[in-house]
Design an enzyme around this catalytic site. Sequence first.
Site, short mmCIF file in Angstrom:
data_model
loop_
_atom_site.label_atom_id
_atom_site.label_comp_id
_atom_site.label_asym_id
_atom_site.label_seq_id
_atom_site.Cartn_x
_atom_site.Cartn_y
_atom_site.Cartn_z
N ASP A 1 0.97 -0.97 0.02
CA ASP A 1 0.14 -0.04 0.00
C ASP A 1 1.05 1.05 -0.16
OD1 ASP A 1 -1.71 2.10 0.68
OD2 ASP A 1 -2.95 0.90 2.00
N ASN B 1 2.70 3.24 -10.80
CA ASN B 1 1.30 3.15 -11.36
C ASN B 1 -0.08 3.58 -10.34
OD1 ASN B 1 -0.76 2.43 -13.68
ND2 ASN B 1 -1.21 0.91 -11.74
N TYR C 1 -6.77 16.17 -8.61
CA TYR C 1 -6.12 15.28 -9.47
C TYR C 1 -5.14 16.00 -10.49
CZ TYR C 1 -5.53 11.45 -12.85
OH TYR C 1 -4.63 10.69 -13.80
N LYS D 1 -0.94 15.50 -10.61
CA LYS D 1 0.00 14.82 -11.52
C LYS D 1 0.97 15.85 -11.90
CE LYS D 1 -1.91 10.78 -11.91
NZ LYS D 1 -0.96 9.62 -11.57
N THR E 1 -10.91 2.64 -18.35
CA THR E 1 -10.58 1.55 -17.15
C THR E 1 -11.49 2.09 -16.03
OG1 THR E 1 -9.27 3.31 -15.93
CG2 THR E 1 -8.34 1.80 -17.64
#
Length: 242
Positions: free
Chosen positions: A61, A88, A165, A169, A200
């Site tokens: 984790d 990832n 988000y 990034k 996904t």
Amino acid sequence: MFEDKVALITGANKGIGFEIAKQLGVLGFTVIIGARDTVRGARAAGLLRSLGVSASPLDIDVTDATTIEVAAKAIGDQYGHLDVLVNNAGISGGAGAIPSRVPVELMRLVYETNVFGVVAITNAMLPLLLGAPAGRVVNMSSGLGSLTLSSDLDSEFGKLNILAYQSSKAALNSVTVAYAKELHGSGILVNAADPGFTATDFNNHRGYRTVEQAATIAVRLACLKDDGPSGTFQNESGHVPW
């Protein structure tokens, strides 16, 4: 040519991470399936083995220092080194809201996985990467993390404004550059990969790219030759603007 190489992919029990593991495994890598869920990790590794890939699961984790420490020791004990690390694992934090209404707690949650988790994993695995002939680190970023594209309202995602988000990034891209600078001359190449808008669970399968397409750039960066680039942000077409 990759039969003696070992790759760890975090968040690899499904989606793009699983496909990266699969493609690296087909090339001959021994792949380690990093997953928070023991059952799902074991299932993913088993599926890869049924395809002829050398794969094993590993409980990890990226937000839990204890599991990271245990995982690094396990890799060191079994393999003695690590050739490739693909960071990832990531979370979206939801579709987002008006930036001024995003709770700080949500920002912390997203950064804990997407940024701090990458730093924690990379630091823990760095001695193993330095023990390899030519280590490679691939950080899975996003075109949404490009400040250039995000500030261009005519770009593909220019009208999106997902504070947690997107900023995480962008921060990950900066982390990538920092490690590339530190490790310059060490033989370790560190790059960020943009898989594109991929269908996904992450986006409820709204993406228009397949996981097979998305994994391509990560695999390419994982397999760079010694004279390959470091400190770059790339998709399968080439460099992505910061």
